[in-house]
Write a protein that holds these residues in place. Sequence first.
Motif, PDB file in Angstrom:
ATOM      1  N   ARG A 142       3.267  -9.417 -10.416  1.00 18.58           N
ATOM      2  CA  ARG A 142       2.695  -8.084 -10.337  1.00 18.58           C
ATOM      3  C   ARG A 142       2.007  -7.950  -8.978  1.00 18.58           C
ATOM      4  NH1 ARG A 142      -0.333  -5.502 -15.460  1.00 18.58           N
ATOM      5  NH2 ARG A 142       1.847  -5.502 -16.114  1.00 18.58           N
ATOM      6  N   VAL A 143       2.496  -7.001  -8.168  1.00 20.42           N
ATOM      7  CA  VAL A 143       1.951  -6.771  -6.832  1.00 20.42           C
ATOM      8  C   VAL A 143       1.129  -5.486  -6.891  1.00 20.42           C
ATOM      9  CG1 VAL A 143       2.489  -6.393  -4.390  1.00 20.42           C
ATOM     10  CG2 VAL A 143       3.950  -7.901  -5.785  1.00 20.42           C
ATOM     11  N   TYR A 144      -0.193  -5.624  -6.840  1.00 11.89           N
ATOM     12  CA  TYR A 144      -1.071  -4.459  -6.931  1.00 11.89           C
ATOM     13  C   TYR A 144      -1.035  -3.650  -5.638  1.00 11.89           C
ATOM     14  CZ  TYR A 144      -2.720  -5.549 -11.522  1.00 11.89           C
ATOM     15  OH  TYR A 144      -2.771  -5.759 -12.873  1.00 11.89           O
ATOM     16  N   VAL A 145      -1.131  -2.332  -5.792  1.00 11.50           N
ATOM     17  CA  VAL A 145      -0.953  -1.394  -4.681  1.00 11.50           C
ATOM     18  C   VAL A 145      -2.289  -0.771  -4.291  1.00 11.50           C
ATOM     19  CG1 VAL A 145       0.199   0.749  -3.980  1.00 11.50           C
ATOM     20  CG2 VAL A 145       1.379  -0.860  -5.500  1.00 11.50           C
ATOM     21  N   GLN A 146      -2.569  -0.788  -2.993  1.00 16.73           N
ATOM     22  CA  GLN A 146      -3.706  -0.036  -2.471  1.00 16.73           C
ATOM     23  C   GLN A 146      -3.236   1.397  -2.258  1.00 16.73           C
ATOM     24  OE1 GLN A 146      -4.309  -2.915   0.840  1.00 16.73           O
ATOM     25  NE2 GLN A 146      -6.466  -2.595   0.342  1.00 16.73           N
ATOM     26  N   LEU A 147      -4.031   2.346  -2.710  1.00 15.88           N
ATOM     27  CA  LEU A 147      -3.675   3.757  -2.617  1.00 15.88           C
ATOM     28  C   LEU A 147      -4.562   4.457  -1.600  1.00 15.88           C
ATOM     29  CD1 LEU A 147      -3.620   4.432  -6.467  1.00 15.88           C
ATOM     30  CD2 LEU A 147      -1.642   3.918  -5.002  1.00 15.88           C
ATOM     31  N   GLU A 148      -3.941   5.206  -0.699  1.00 16.41           N
ATOM     32  CA  GLU A 148      -4.747   5.973   0.250  1.00 16.41           C
ATOM     33  C   GLU A 148      -5.448   7.129  -0.456  1.00 16.41           C
ATOM     34  OE1 GLU A 148      -4.472   8.513   4.400  1.00 16.41           O
ATOM     35  OE2 GLU A 148      -2.749   7.343   3.773  1.00 16.41           O
ATOM     36  N   ALA A 149      -4.751   7.815  -1.359  1.00 20.76           N
ATOM     37  CA  ALA A 149      -5.327   9.005  -1.977  1.00 20.76           C
ATOM     38  C   ALA A 149      -5.160   9.040  -3.492  1.00 20.76           C
ATOM     39  CB  ALA A 149      -4.709  10.254  -1.365  1.00 20.76           C
ATOM     40  N   PRO A 165      -6.418   2.768   4.849  1.00 15.90           N
ATOM     41  CA  PRO A 165      -5.263   3.089   5.670  1.00 15.90           C
ATOM     42  C   PRO A 165      -5.524   3.027   7.183  1.00 15.90           C
ATOM     43  CG  PRO A 165      -6.267   5.115   4.985  1.00 15.90           C
ATOM     44  CD  PRO A 165      -7.086   3.992   4.382  1.00 15.90           C
ATOM     45  N   ARG A 166      -6.727   2.590   7.584  1.00 16.94           N
ATOM     46  CA  ARG A 166      -6.989   2.522   9.032  1.00 16.94           C
ATOM     47  C   ARG A 166      -5.961   1.633   9.717  1.00 16.94           C
ATOM     48  NH1 ARG A 166      -9.967  -0.703  12.302  1.00 16.94           N
ATOM     49  NH2 ARG A 166     -11.073  -1.734  10.617  1.00 16.94           N
ATOM     50  N   VAL A 167      -5.656   0.494   9.122  1.00 15.09           N
ATOM     51  CA  VAL A 167      -4.586  -0.382   9.603  1.00 15.09           C
ATOM     52  C   VAL A 167      -3.548  -0.407   8.483  1.00 15.09           C
ATOM     53  CG1 VAL A 167      -3.967  -2.680  10.407  1.00 15.09           C
ATOM     54  CG2 VAL A 167      -6.244  -1.756  10.920  1.00 15.09           C
ATOM     55  N   LYS A 168      -2.397   0.216   8.727  1.00 14.92           N
ATOM     56  CA  LYS A 168      -1.432   0.396   7.648  1.00 14.92           C
ATOM     57  C   LYS A 168      -0.539  -0.809   7.414  1.00 14.92           C
ATOM     58  CE  LYS A 168      -1.220   5.326   7.184  1.00 14.92           C
ATOM     59  NZ  LYS A 168      -0.384   6.491   7.026  1.00 14.92           N
ATOM     60  N   GLY A 169       0.000  -1.387   8.446  1.00 16.67           N
ATOM     61  CA  GLY A 169       0.955  -2.470   8.280  1.00 16.67           C
ATOM     62  C   GLY A 169       2.356  -2.009   8.624  1.00 16.67           C
ATOM     63  N   SER A 170       3.356  -2.635   8.032  1.00 20.47           N
ATOM     64  CA  SER A 170       4.757  -2.328   8.316  1.00 20.47           C
ATOM     65  C   SER A 170       5.299  -1.370   7.263  1.00 20.47           C
ATOM     66  CB  SER A 170       5.594  -3.610   8.300  1.00 20.47           C
ATOM     67  OG  SER A 170       5.118  -4.526   9.252  1.00 20.47           O
ATOM     68  N   ALA A 198       0.838  -1.201   0.000  1.00 21.13           N
ATOM     69  CA  ALA A 198       0.000   0.000   0.000  1.00 21.13           C
ATOM     70  C   ALA A 198       0.873   1.251   0.000  1.00 21.13           C
ATOM     71  CB  ALA A 198      -0.914  -0.004   1.223  1.00 21.13           C
ATOM     72  N   LEU A 199       0.307   2.334  -0.528  1.00 14.98           N
ATOM     73  CA  LEU A 199       0.960   3.643  -0.580  1.00 14.98           C
ATOM     74  C   LEU A 199       0.084   4.636   0.158  1.00 14.98           C
ATOM     75  CD1 LEU A 199       3.233   5.478  -1.844  1.00 14.98           C
ATOM     76  CD2 LEU A 199       1.603   5.888  -3.719  1.00 14.98           C
ATOM     77  N   ASP A 200       0.642   5.290   1.177  1.00 18.13           N
ATOM     78  CA  ASP A 200      -0.166   6.244   1.936  1.00 18.13           C
ATOM     79  C   ASP A 200      -0.083   7.649   1.341  1.00 18.13           C
ATOM     80  OD1 ASP A 200       2.170   7.445   2.958  1.00 18.13           O
ATOM     81  OD2 ASP A 200       1.751   6.917   5.032  1.00 18.13           O
ATOM     82  N   ALA A 201      -0.770   8.594   1.957  1.00 15.54           N
ATOM     83  CA  ALA A 201      -0.867   9.960   1.446  1.00 15.54           C
ATOM     84  C   ALA A 201       0.415  10.758   1.624  1.00 15.54           C
ATOM     85  CB  ALA A 201      -2.035  10.678   2.131  1.00 15.54           C
ATOM     86  N   ARG A 202       1.412  10.195   2.270  1.00 13.28           N
ATOM     87  CA  ARG A 202       2.697  10.870   2.443  1.00 13.28           C
ATOM     88  C   ARG A 202       3.790  10.229   1.583  1.00 13.28           C
ATOM     89  NH1 ARG A 202       2.820  14.485   6.556  1.00 13.28           N
ATOM     90  NH2 ARG A 202       5.003  14.161   7.056  1.00 13.28           N
ATOM     91  N   GLY A 203       3.394   9.269   0.738  1.00 14.51           N
ATOM     92  CA  GLY A 203       4.354   8.636  -0.154  1.00 14.51           C
ATOM     93  C   GLY A 203       5.141   7.516   0.483  1.00 14.51           C
ATOM     94  N   ASP A 204       4.643   6.995   1.600  1.00 11.46           N
ATOM     95  CA  ASP A 204       5.307   5.868   2.269  1.00 11.46           C
ATOM     96  C   ASP A 204       4.651   4.559   1.836  1.00 11.46           C
ATOM     97  OD1 ASP A 204       7.193   7.345   3.774  1.00 11.46           O
ATOM     98  OD2 ASP A 204       5.668   7.791   5.287  1.00 11.46           O
TER      99      ASP A 204
END
Length: 179
Positions: free
Chosen positions: A80-87, A44-49, A23-29
């Motif tokens: 191919r690892v699909y990414v969850q996007l926060e924003a 993004p409620r539970v982000k992970g590592s 996953a990719l959060d709203a700060r680019g992490d």
Amino acid sequence: MDPIVEAALKKWPNVPDCYGWLALDARGDWYMRDERIQAAGPFPRVKGSRITHEKLRDFIHRNYAADAQGAWFFQNGPQRVYVQLEAAPWVWRLSENPAEPGAPQVHSHTGLAAGPVQACWLDEHDRFYVATPLGLGLVHSLDMGLALAPVETGRWQPETLRHAELLQRYGVIVEPQAA
């Protein structure tokens, strides 16, 4: 894309896609989301590592792209690892532009030059989005001060649009699912 990744795709063309693990959060992490984290709640409620290993982040950055449907992924060798996007698929970092004061330079969270700003929006959460030749991205919260000058001078003229409508307009899928 890295040559080693292209070679792996040719060698193993039928590796199944992966969903929910990156996953990719709203700060680019970037965040790894194993089965336990996925079961604990949605991103993004539970982000992970948070991925802090510099070389791994760089590898993800070099092999980050979108498919034809607008789902973003990291090509990890043959998988191919699909990414969850926060924003949004891009998180923009702004910096002073010595050649053109008042027109910040825009770079992606992956380090790519974004090119000129084509349009900008505020969503219902007052998040500031910018479209460039690379696509749609969210301006990093730490860079909002630099975004103020072009808005105040009228160089950037933000419109208001709901987040879901903005994603639809740019063909972005924030939570890719297996077909």
